[in-house]
Design a protein around this motif. Structure first.
Motif, PDB file in Angstrom:
ATOM      1  N   UNK A  95       0.809  -1.218   0.000  1.00  0.00           N
ATOM      2  CA  UNK A  95       0.000   0.000   0.000  1.00  0.00           C
ATOM      3  C   UNK A  95       0.843   1.270   0.000  1.00  0.00           C
ATOM      4  N   UNK A  96       2.024   1.223   0.602  1.00  0.00           N
ATOM      5  CA  UNK A  96       2.850   2.441   0.643  1.00  0.00           C
ATOM      6  C   UNK A  96       4.332   2.187   0.357  1.00  0.00           C
ATOM      7  N   UNK A  97       4.657   1.006  -0.173  1.00  0.00           N
ATOM      8  CA  UNK A  97       6.041   0.729  -0.577  1.00  0.00           C
ATOM      9  C   UNK A  97       6.042  -0.444  -1.545  1.00  0.00           C
ATOM     10  N   UNK A  98       7.168  -0.612  -2.251  1.00  0.00           N
ATOM     11  CA  UNK A  98       7.290  -1.774  -3.129  1.00  0.00           C
ATOM     12  C   UNK A  98       8.744  -2.204  -3.238  1.00  0.00           C
ATOM     13  N   UNK A  99       8.923  -3.502  -3.433  1.00  0.00           N
ATOM     14  CA  UNK A  99      10.226  -4.082  -3.738  1.00  0.00           C
ATOM     15  C   UNK A  99      10.310  -4.265  -5.251  1.00  0.00           C
ATOM     16  N   UNK A 139      11.262   1.009  -2.428  1.00  0.00           N
ATOM     17  CA  UNK A 139      10.831   2.398  -2.472  1.00  0.00           C
ATOM     18  C   UNK A 139       9.571   2.587  -1.642  1.00  0.00           C
ATOM     19  N   UNK A 140       9.546   3.676  -0.872  1.00  0.00           N
ATOM     20  CA  UNK A 140       8.338   4.083  -0.157  1.00  0.00           C
ATOM     21  C   UNK A 140       7.669   5.219  -0.934  1.00  0.00           C
ATOM     22  N   UNK A 141       6.341   5.286  -0.863  1.00  0.00           N
ATOM     23  CA  UNK A 141       5.625   6.348  -1.566  1.00  0.00           C
ATOM     24  C   UNK A 141       4.414   6.791  -0.750  1.00  0.00           C
ATOM     25  N   UNK A 142       3.942   8.008  -1.007  1.00  0.00           N
ATOM     26  CA  UNK A 142       2.834   8.592  -0.256  1.00  0.00           C
ATOM     27  C   UNK A 142       1.499   8.478  -0.967  1.00  0.00           C
ATOM     28  N   UNK A 156       4.046   6.672  -6.512  1.00  0.00           N
ATOM     29  CA  UNK A 156       4.348   5.293  -6.896  1.00  0.00           C
ATOM     30  C   UNK A 156       4.725   5.198  -8.368  1.00  0.00           C
ATOM     31  N   UNK A 157       3.906   5.794  -9.227  1.00  0.00           N
ATOM     32  CA  UNK A 157       4.175   5.751 -10.663  1.00  0.00           C
ATOM     33  C   UNK A 157       5.512   6.415 -10.986  1.00  0.00           C
ATOM     34  N   UNK A 215      -3.644   1.898  -7.344  1.00  0.00           N
ATOM     35  CA  UNK A 215      -2.200   1.764  -7.597  1.00  0.00           C
ATOM     36  C   UNK A 215      -1.953   0.821  -8.762  1.00  0.00           C
ATOM     37  N   UNK A 216      -2.595  -0.333  -8.749  1.00  0.00           N
ATOM     38  CA  UNK A 216      -2.402  -1.310  -9.820  1.00  0.00           C
ATOM     39  C   UNK A 216      -3.057  -0.854 -11.122  1.00  0.00           C
ATOM     40  N   UNK A 217      -4.223  -0.234 -11.011  1.00  0.00           N
ATOM     41  CA  UNK A 217      -4.902   0.256 -12.219  1.00  0.00           C
ATOM     42  C   UNK A 217      -4.074   1.352 -12.898  1.00  0.00           C
ATOM     43  N   UNK A 218      -3.498   2.241 -12.106  1.00  0.00           N
ATOM     44  CA  UNK A 218      -2.689   3.320 -12.670  1.00  0.00           C
ATOM     45  C   UNK A 218      -1.443   2.771 -13.339  1.00  0.00           C
ATOM     46  N   UNK A 219      -0.826   1.779 -12.722  1.00  0.00           N
ATOM     47  CA  UNK A 219       0.379   1.187 -13.302  1.00  0.00           C
ATOM     48  C   UNK A 219       0.082   0.590 -14.673  1.00  0.00           C
TER      49      UNK A 219
END
Length: 264
Positions: free
Chosen positions: A162-166, A181-184, A189-190, A221-225
């Protein structure tokens, strides 16, 4: 002692997820996630309360596999690794804290993963779970990505929360890059995701992108990606059997648990 059963867990700052795996039937029999709701408590208190209230976590298992996703980690090539410099590998990059530095040799690439874990948390986990094999999420994630690689292309693997990704790059079967990476928000994220691809100097049309996540597929998040990049969701491993309740969940979920058996 449950000799035929393994307990497998994944822990981050927001939740404790676990699975019960039957080694005789080669089957994942149960999945459960406990979400932490009170941020004022230290993480090890959340863990101890979760274990106390869940009977499955109070049983004795022959083996317990666990990954933690709470503190920084880094990868050191085997030729450069020196146990005498263990604390420096993480502390020079991320600074010191009330943590213990751990290391593990990667299974599918010639390097070590060095990671830190909170002292109180490590003590709680070791006192609650016997025969505990603990690794960082980054360690399992990279090894697992290598096993999934087709070795004939440049492949980007991402595990999105929800707020970070590997994220890791496996180039023609070889481990080339890893970061977290962490994101707000979704725009952040994008930006981080696409900037990572640009920094690696890879054309997106020459790159295969594979995703695991605990988010719903219609999450913004997934839809935007998917508006920017062509992605593929990873299916659960066909190596194992799964109870019907697990099969009802999205096949790209719970890989934090499934992958630990692949990379044991």
């Amino acid at each position: 002692m449950n000799k035929d059963i393994k307990l497998i867990f994944h822990l981050n700052n927001h939740s404790f997820s676990y699975s019960i795996f039957n080694t005789i039937h080669n089957c994942f029999e149960k999945l459960q996630t406990h979400v932490f709701t009170h941020d004022k408590y230290a993480l090890h208190h959340h863990v101890e309360k979760t274990i106390e209230m869940d009977g499955n976590l109070n049983n004795n298992y022959l083996t317990t596999l666990g990954v933690v996703d709470t503190h920084p980690s880094t990868f050191i090539p085997e030729a450069l690794f020196d146990k005498k410099n263990l604390n420096q590998y993480v502390n020079l990059t991320y600074g010191k804290s009330q943590t213990t530095t751990q290391y593990i040799k990667q299974k599918f690439v010639n390097c070590y993963c060095v990671f830190s874990i909170n002292n109180d948390l490590l003590l709680s986990l070791k006192s609650r779970f016997h025969n505990l094999n603990i690794r960082s999420t980054s360690s399992i994630f990279v090894d697992y990505s290598i096993t999934l690689s087709k070795e004939n292309n440049q492949e980007l693997f991402a595990q999105i929360h929800q707020n970070y990704f590997h994220i890791t790059l496996i180039s023609y079967g070889n481990f080339k890059f890893y970061n977290k990476f962490y994101f707000d928000n979704t725009d952040d994220f994008i930006y981080y995701f696409i900037n990572c691809i640009q920094t690696l100097k890879i054309k997106s049309n020459e790159l295969e992108i594979y995703i695991t996540s605990e988010l719903e597929q219609n999450d913004p998040i997934l839809e935007k990606l998917q508006e920017y990049l062509k992605i593929r969701f990873i299916n659960r491993p066909s190596t194992f059997l799964y109870k019907d309740t697990i099969l009802k969940s999205a096949p790209y979920k719970n890989h934090n648990l499934f992958s630990q058996l692949i990379c044991e």
